[in-house]
Design a protein around this motif. Sequence first.
Motif, short mmCIF file in Angstrom:
data_model
loop_
_atom_site.label_atom_id
_atom_site.label_comp_id
_atom_site.label_asym_id
_atom_site.label_seq_id
_atom_site.Cartn_x
_atom_site.Cartn_y
_atom_site.Cartn_z
N ASN A 162 -1.65 -5.29 -1.92
CA ASN A 162 -2.56 -5.06 -3.04
C ASN A 162 -2.62 -6.26 -3.99
O ASN A 162 -3.67 -6.86 -4.17
CB ASN A 162 -2.14 -3.80 -3.80
CG ASN A 162 -2.30 -2.54 -2.97
OD1 ASN A 162 -3.12 -2.49 -2.05
ND2 ASN A 162 -1.50 -1.53 -3.26
N GLN A 163 -1.49 -6.58 -4.62
CA GLN A 163 -1.44 -7.70 -5.55
C GLN A 163 -0.18 -8.52 -5.29
O GLN A 163 0.81 -8.02 -4.76
CB GLN A 163 -1.42 -7.22 -7.01
CG GLN A 163 -2.53 -6.27 -7.40
CD GLN A 163 -3.92 -6.90 -7.31
OE1 GLN A 163 -4.05 -8.11 -7.16
NE2 GLN A 163 -4.95 -6.08 -7.37
N SER A 223 0.80 -1.23 0.00
CA SER A 223 0.00 0.00 0.00
C SER A 223 0.83 1.28 0.00
O SER A 223 0.38 2.32 -0.47
CB SER A 223 -0.94 0.00 1.21
OG SER A 223 -0.21 -0.19 2.41
#
Length: 469
Positions: free
Chosen positions: A402-403, A37
């Motif tokens: 996030n990913q 993040s």
Amino acid sequence: MMRHRKKWVRLDNASNIFLAAMSPKDTKVFRFSAEISDTVDSELLQKALNKVYDQYLLYHSVLRRGVFWYYLEESDLRPVVKLDTNPSCEALYHFDRKELLFRVIYWKKRISLEVFHVLSDGTGALWFFQDLLREYTLLKNEEIEVVEDIKRTEHSYQQLAEDSFARHFRKKENRNFGKAAESAVQSLNEIGKKAGSSVTKYGKKAFSIFMPVADKTEKNTRVYQVTGTYTPDNRPRIIELELPVKDLLKLSKDCNSTLTIYLTALFIEAIRKTAKNFKGTETIAVSVPVNLRQFFPSNTARNFFSTIRLEYTYQLDKENSMDEICKELKEQLEAQLSKENLEEWLTRLIAFEYHPIGRLVIRPIKDLVLKGINKRNNRNLTIAISNLGRVNFPEYVDPYINQVYFHTIAVRPQFCAISHGDILTISFSSPYVETDIQQAYVTMLTEKEIPVTISANKVTQEELGGEGI
């Protein structure tokens, strides 16, 4: 003063094969990345790495060469996090250097772990990466209250360096090398011939399990080979896709297949659509790794996987639809993927590895034999895929990730898939500059109204804006 005797472990079966097969184009290195993040704090990342590194003693290893085999030896080296400025999956092992077999790098909001496949497989390395992200998140966000995950702590200290191949597949009668060798060397005149035969058989068996040879393909069948323009400095072409998991699961269900089978069938069709001089009767063969931990209990962080080979042969009198391709791949997968079949083949493989004559063959000869068989194997594969499935983090870590991405170096077009939350990421890697296969893959997805986010690295001097490569 007493000298501390360093601990060492012999390489597992798969690791020996990787060493024989590696080349400047194929470094046998893979990468996990996570987009977090906030911008990465390098000092905190180093602190997190220090803590996790002390838990994973296997990762203290350096690779050494002996007369008869390679082995891992403990070292007093310490890893240092670095900026991600070099090409992805650069070599981690150089025979004339003493160096760790992994690296942790970062760039903006990305943290990446690169691992030499001799040290660990994807599952084992993912454990290390998950713990690294957990420790970093806790250091970055001191307000988080944590109830210690006891299972993970035990997991980090126990059995990580176990050779699970030997544990599960080595027969008791093969364990007393001294007695077997005494009998085997009675006739010195026959050692050379027997050694050559034994190591050749071992090599063929090894690659039929981990890098399967297409012995089961009919002789008249042509296995299609993808060709292209190699990147100037051997850096892989990486193309990352982000897609919604639920939409893809629905498509795979419509084809009565699993997600892995559907994504593989799509890859096969992308090859066919972009193939040069495709006659319509070729076979496209796929290498697929199998995590053996789902069949045989193991907490090892070392390599513990096998490989199966799937193929689809196009026919002029068939529609060759996605349904047909998925059905054929599914049947092949189910036929090969049973505990009984895997145990039978792997037990035979380990028996060859521990054969007393084979063990007396010096390492350079073993390397030459395995390298030759690897070249033969490469001629009988078109593509490779790997799907690690869903990666989970503790509830207090998940909001900061996030990913997650996963890719590996490649000697042929390949994709690696991994999912986190509602998003599946597919990372294509290829030794070639061209991207027509990946474009065809994305087009087929978007035609089915699947939203796709795409990013790609730069590999040529023109793409890099005239900078030197």
